[in-house]
Motif scaffolding. Sequence first.
Motif, PDB file in Angstrom:
ATOM      1  N   SER A 527      33.648  80.569 -95.278  1.00 33.04           N
ATOM      2  CA  SER A 527      33.108  81.536 -96.255  1.00 33.04           C
ATOM      3  C   SER A 527      31.618  81.324 -96.505  1.00 33.04           C
ATOM      4  O   SER A 527      30.927  82.224 -96.976  1.00 33.04           O
ATOM      5  CB  SER A 527      33.872  81.427 -97.580  1.00 33.04           C
ATOM      6  N   LYS A 528      31.148  80.113 -96.181  1.00 32.01           N
ATOM      7  CA  LYS A 528      29.722  79.835 -96.439  1.00 32.01           C
ATOM      8  C   LYS A 528      28.846  80.081 -95.219  1.00 32.01           C
ATOM      9  O   LYS A 528      27.610  80.033 -95.314  1.00 32.01           O
ATOM     10  CB  LYS A 528      29.564  78.387 -96.912  1.00 32.01           C
ATOM     11  N   VAL A 529      29.468  80.348 -94.080  1.00 34.64           N
ATOM     12  CA  VAL A 529      28.690  80.478 -92.845  1.00 34.64           C
ATOM     13  C   VAL A 529      27.802  81.729 -92.845  1.00 34.64           C
ATOM     14  O   VAL A 529      26.585  81.650 -92.636  1.00 34.64           O
ATOM     15  CB  VAL A 529      29.627  80.472 -91.610  1.00 34.64           C
ATOM     16  N   ALA A 530      28.398  82.864 -93.101  1.00 41.07           N
ATOM     17  CA  ALA A 530      27.624  84.114 -93.029  1.00 41.07           C
ATOM     18  C   ALA A 530      26.456  84.131 -94.024  1.00 41.07           C
ATOM     19  O   ALA A 530      25.337  84.499 -93.644  1.00 41.07           O
ATOM     20  CB  ALA A 530      28.542  85.319 -93.220  1.00 41.07           C
ATOM     21  N   PRO A 531      26.674  83.709 -95.281  1.00 42.27           N
ATOM     22  CA  PRO A 531      25.532  83.716 -96.210  1.00 42.27           C
ATOM     23  C   PRO A 531      24.382  82.837 -95.738  1.00 42.27           C
ATOM     24  O   PRO A 531      23.215  83.214 -95.885  1.00 42.27           O
ATOM     25  CB  PRO A 531      26.125  83.164 -97.521  1.00 42.27           C
ATOM     26  N   VAL A 532      24.704  81.688 -95.146  1.00 47.31           N
ATOM     27  CA  VAL A 532      23.623  80.798 -94.696  1.00 47.31           C
ATOM     28  C   VAL A 532      22.897  81.416 -93.493  1.00 47.31           C
ATOM     29  O   VAL A 532      21.669  81.435 -93.434  1.00 47.31           O
ATOM     30  CB  VAL A 532      24.160  79.390 -94.344  1.00 47.31           C
ATOM     31  N   ILE A 533      23.667  81.932 -92.550  1.00 47.59           N
ATOM     32  CA  ILE A 533      23.019  82.566 -91.389  1.00 47.59           C
ATOM     33  C   ILE A 533      22.146  83.740 -91.848  1.00 47.59           C
ATOM     34  O   ILE A 533      21.006  83.898 -91.400  1.00 47.59           O
ATOM     35  CB  ILE A 533      24.067  83.021 -90.352  1.00 47.59           C
ATOM     36  N   LYS A 534      22.674  84.531 -92.772  1.00 49.40           N
ATOM     37  CA  LYS A 534      21.909  85.679 -93.271  1.00 49.40           C
ATOM     38  C   LYS A 534      20.609  85.229 -93.939  1.00 49.40           C
ATOM     39  O   LYS A 534      19.537  85.810 -93.710  1.00 49.40           O
ATOM     40  CB  LYS A 534      22.763  86.472 -94.262  1.00 49.40           C
ATOM     41  N   ALA A 535      20.697  84.179 -94.756  1.00 51.58           N
ATOM     42  CA  ALA A 535      19.493  83.668 -95.421  1.00 51.58           C
ATOM     43  C   ALA A 535      18.476  83.201 -94.387  1.00 51.58           C
ATOM     44  O   ALA A 535      17.270  83.452 -94.519  1.00 51.58           O
ATOM     45  CB  ALA A 535      19.868  82.546 -96.377  1.00 51.58           C
ATOM     46  N   ARG A 536      18.961  82.556 -93.358  1.00 51.83           N
ATOM     47  CA  ARG A 536      18.045  82.092 -92.309  1.00 51.83           C
ATOM     48  C   ARG A 536      17.435  83.266 -91.543  1.00 51.83           C
ATOM     49  O   ARG A 536      16.253  83.249 -91.199  1.00 51.83           O
ATOM     50  CB  ARG A 536      18.784  81.153 -91.348  1.00 51.83           C
ATOM     51  N   MET A 537      18.239  84.269 -91.263  1.00 52.57           N
ATOM     52  CA  MET A 537      17.703  85.480 -90.612  1.00 52.57           C
ATOM     53  C   MET A 537      16.532  86.040 -91.407  1.00 52.57           C
ATOM     54  O   MET A 537      15.517  86.435 -90.864  1.00 52.57           O
ATOM     55  CB  MET A 537      18.776  86.588 -90.566  1.00 52.57           C
ATOM     56  N   MET A 538      16.729  86.086 -92.727  1.00 54.93           N
ATOM     57  CA  MET A 538      15.685  86.681 -93.563  1.00 54.93           C
ATOM     58  C   MET A 538      14.461  85.786 -93.616  1.00 54.93           C
ATOM     59  O   MET A 538      13.333  86.265 -93.658  1.00 54.93           O
ATOM     60  CB  MET A 538      16.228  86.969 -94.964  1.00 54.93           C
ATOM     61  N   GLU A 539      14.686  84.479 -93.609  1.00 49.20           N
ATOM     62  CA  GLU A 539      13.523  83.592 -93.649  1.00 49.20           C
ATOM     63  C   GLU A 539      12.740  83.638 -92.340  1.00 49.20           C
ATOM     64  O   GLU A 539      11.516  83.655 -92.345  1.00 49.20           O
ATOM     65  CB  GLU A 539      13.940  82.185 -94.041  1.00 49.20           C
TER      66      GLU A 539
END
Lengths: 585, 585
Positions: A527-539
């Motif tokens: 459940s925590k994978v997508a939010p972290v990947i998304k945050a990294r995409m944005m950064e």
Amino acid sequence: MASPGSGFWSFGSEDGSGNPENPGTARAWCQVAQKFTGGIGNKLCALLYGDAEKPAESGGSEPPRSTSGKAACACNQKPCSCPKADVNYAFLHATDLLPACNGERPTLAFLQDVMDILLQYVVKSFDRSTKVIDFHYPNELLQEYNWELADQPQNLEEILMHCQTTLKYAIKTGHPRYFNQLSTGLDMVGLAADWLTSTANTNMFTYEIAPVFVLLEYVTLKKMREIIGWPGGSGDGIFSPGGAISNMYAMLIARFKMFPEVKEKGMAAVPRLIAFTSEHSHFSLKKGAAALGIGTDSVILIKCDERGKMIPSDLERRILEVKQKGFVPFLVSATAGTTVYGAFDPLLAVADICKKYKIWMHVDAAWGGGLLMSRKHKWKLSGVERANSVTWNPHKMMGVPLQCSALLVREEGLMQSCNQMHASYLFQQDKHYDLSYDTGDKALQCGRHVDVFKLWLMWRAKGTTGFEAHIDKCLELAEYLYNIIKNREGYEMVYDGKPQHTNVCFWYVPPSLRVLEDKEERMNRLSKVAPVIKARMMEYGTTMVSYQPLGDKVNFFRMVISNPAATHQDIDFLIEEIERLGQDL
Amino acid sequence: MASPGSGFWSFGSEDGSGNPENPGTARAWCQVAQKFTGGIGNKLCALLYGDAEKPAESGGSEPPRSTSGKAACACNQKPCSCPKADVNYAFLHATDLLPACNGERPTLAFLQDVMDILLQYVVKSFDRSTKVIDFHYPNELLQEYNWELADQPQNLEEILMHCQTTLKYAIKTGHPRYFNQLSTGLDMVGLAADWLTSTANTNMFTYEIAPVFVLLEYVTLKKMREIIGWPGGSGDGIFSPGGAISNMYAMLIARFKMFPEVKEKGMAAVPRLIAFTSEHSHFSLKKGAAALGIGTDSVILIKCDERGKMIPSDLERRILEVKQKGFVPFLVSATAGTTVYGAFDPLLAVADICKKYKIWMHVDAAWGGGLLMSRKHKWKLSGVERANSVTWNPHKMMGVPLQCSALLVREEGLMQSCNQMHASYLFQQDKHYDLSYDTGDKALQCGRHVDVFKLWLMWRAKGTTGFEAHIDKCLELAEYLYNIIKNREGYEMVYDGKPQHTNVCFWYVPPSLRVLEDKEERMNRLSKVAPVIKARMMEYGTTMVSYQPLGDKVNFFRMVISNPAATHQDIDFLIEEIERLGQDL
């Protein structure tokens, strides 16, 4: 494709100066150049003398374009007989622009310079070597720049700077790797049409003040109704400020059709009304019910199958249940293209049930309506022609700039009866033209933005076949993505089978989770994978795609493709990027 | 000021050709010119050789600008080493524009040419020698041009032609003699900002996809709340699609504040609710009540004095009456600037009554809110700081392009509780930034157009003092008009005394009516005067002003001035024009 930062006023690198050899010729040319209005003469003149006003060389990554002393004539530095005074924005204010006396020259120069900034942004938007987003946290962004409003005016140089800064931090929603929302892409004809709409600066309520736009709304809505399949395109409709409002209109009109007295007497005068929609439907149905005084408890969510489609037998069961309680089912809102799965409810079966129980059938095709333009895919909306009303947002799958949402209604005149208040100061009955074109009184709004022109102009430019090609291509890309990941290591599909719309829903499972045996821990970590990947995409700013949980399914990616700029390579890039950013999790 | 039809690419009449004497130099310059992207090189090149591509001479009245073979390079006709292929729109389609491969050059040329058309229109809008409107009846306009939508695409030459045609028939809402609506004028910075907004093409629902715009909405709404007078600018708010929707929001929030259970349970769970507003108030209050399930019968219209101001004693009387019946007064909507008379309700007295009976006080300052920017006139809204909510449309008196309407709410968090539905696919709770900036869930809309940027940029460009100067000037012009006509033969004022806003309401009485003794016949004939004069104004296209009946008063002119381009001479012109067009009636 130009390098980032090049833009409209840059020059080929092979010869940046453009200096002619003969100074006399230069002077003659400068005179010619000065005949151009809009500061172009000055720019040409400056270019001619190769002075400091020349725009930055191409190749830099997003340099803030200096406007200091911009477009100033080079007369002071070189011998030149430029006949006109220079346009120095540092000494100009909004009050120097039209309608000011002698405001034409600075106005044209200023607007042209704004346009140059916009054209730079447009070119960059499509350039894969630029970031989709230059992300900053809210507090950072608030501190990095002074956004405050003050008593005193700023000069036009500062105003141009604000335009650049605003775009520097904007999301490039037209970028080929922007997949974050149902509305993506930047259509050039649609953009041009929206600029024209802004320039015309009028309001849709009467023919008197928006003659062409009112007619184009008439023509366009009729065409959309023909495509839905209503005989001769008859019926009614309106462009509203978004799909949520279109859905609310449908609910409002359905209620009025059944109980017209509700307009004067309110909900107190009618029995308890119940609306039905699927558990995968858009939240605007509940929002609408809350606003209209129906209440969210009176919106019953019908079960969906594993693909997210409403189950007709559950609909019928719930309708009977409600009727037994003495409540009145008044609306079924079926969804054609759900937000997360892209599912199409079985419209024919829903239509049969609505007919049997005499319930208004609404189809929320905000997302899926575009597929009606495709001979290959329109079967997914079979039965839509039996609806009483349809929401269809051209600003989603058809790539029209925001906002452009239509509500189509099969019965003519109902919107008018439902909403009219006969304000005599707006809808004078003794005007000298056919008043049926004064459409404002069928809207909830008084002022209404012109949303039709961009759709109409794009339609002329692309033809129905152009929209069809766009939609077919996006669906093909979604299938391409699905085919790659369905058997790829590290991916799990949220539901089985090919996507019906462009929504592809999946989990990316990082290597460390693939071997985990404890199911609960696995879910928890997944459940925590997508939010972290998304945050990294944005950064990194490389791409953007959405994620969310749904029911008992933990956070998963929801890929959607409506962007005309996207290619197979961009899909490949997305997969690589997810793996690059998520492999250590 | 340039003659109509000149526009951006026209040249001074003293030397239209610009031909240099030396052909070799011309060739060298053509090469330089070709380094410009966007078709400008071709234009320069064509100019240089003085060929057929030269834009039309200035001076003609609205010639349709030919786009045939437009911006084509002159290489075929003259010796020239232009290195680039020409941009011939007749052979180009939307599919040749970005994101197409090699689409940059045609895109920039196309967008620049659209811009040229827009700039021509802007210049003409301010030119008193052009018509405000080139009026055609709906059927004429439908037949004069082919507006239909087809399967096949049209080329870009045709698309540019549509842009020209659309603007040819548009109302010039920025024209100095356009007085028809509360929203008039065309602000150059606002226009530039709206173009930028279109180019950024995003949606207000989350910080994620509209970081700058979300922050600017925060900054701007706070500033507006400070000006209203709420301590520290605290509170809440939103930009909504127009004043009618803002007023509906106020009603929705007021109801929720008193009976939060209405969100889930609907109106069936609450007692009968009653709203109060004046008989001169805007029709959107009734429209809102109909939509929200309250019913128009539950909107009680309070009597006004002869100037159109709500009579507080009548308000109190009606509140008591309603309470005696066991109904619940939940909202008083006072108006600051009524639509027809421009009247300001006595807000302090209304506030006292609302406090006494614990009723939500809303102020519909859609039209009058702008006066808060003026130190000279803001006293007319004294008491607005005691309101619970305020509608304020910067697109009216402050001249911001359409649409720009704010609803301000004194209590923070209420909008969110009232409207939120927690859609997990939009408002993910595990995002990596401060989620308080995801403001979408407090709106009724899901997608929401970016309306703030044009206001923000204009505010930076004008400063608060710039808005003040604009407002003071418009009010001065209204007083000027009032002073001329109050004692002029042939005019009768609808109410006595100086206007409080820019609304000046009057009858023009043609000579033949001035001697009529039969009062009934006089009224009867007088009621037909304004419609005929207005129809003639539109046919001549010289000016536009609104008229309407009100209560027992037959059709009268309602002059309003929000147009920054208007001068004393334009007011004089209006009077002369009314007399010219009406003297034979």
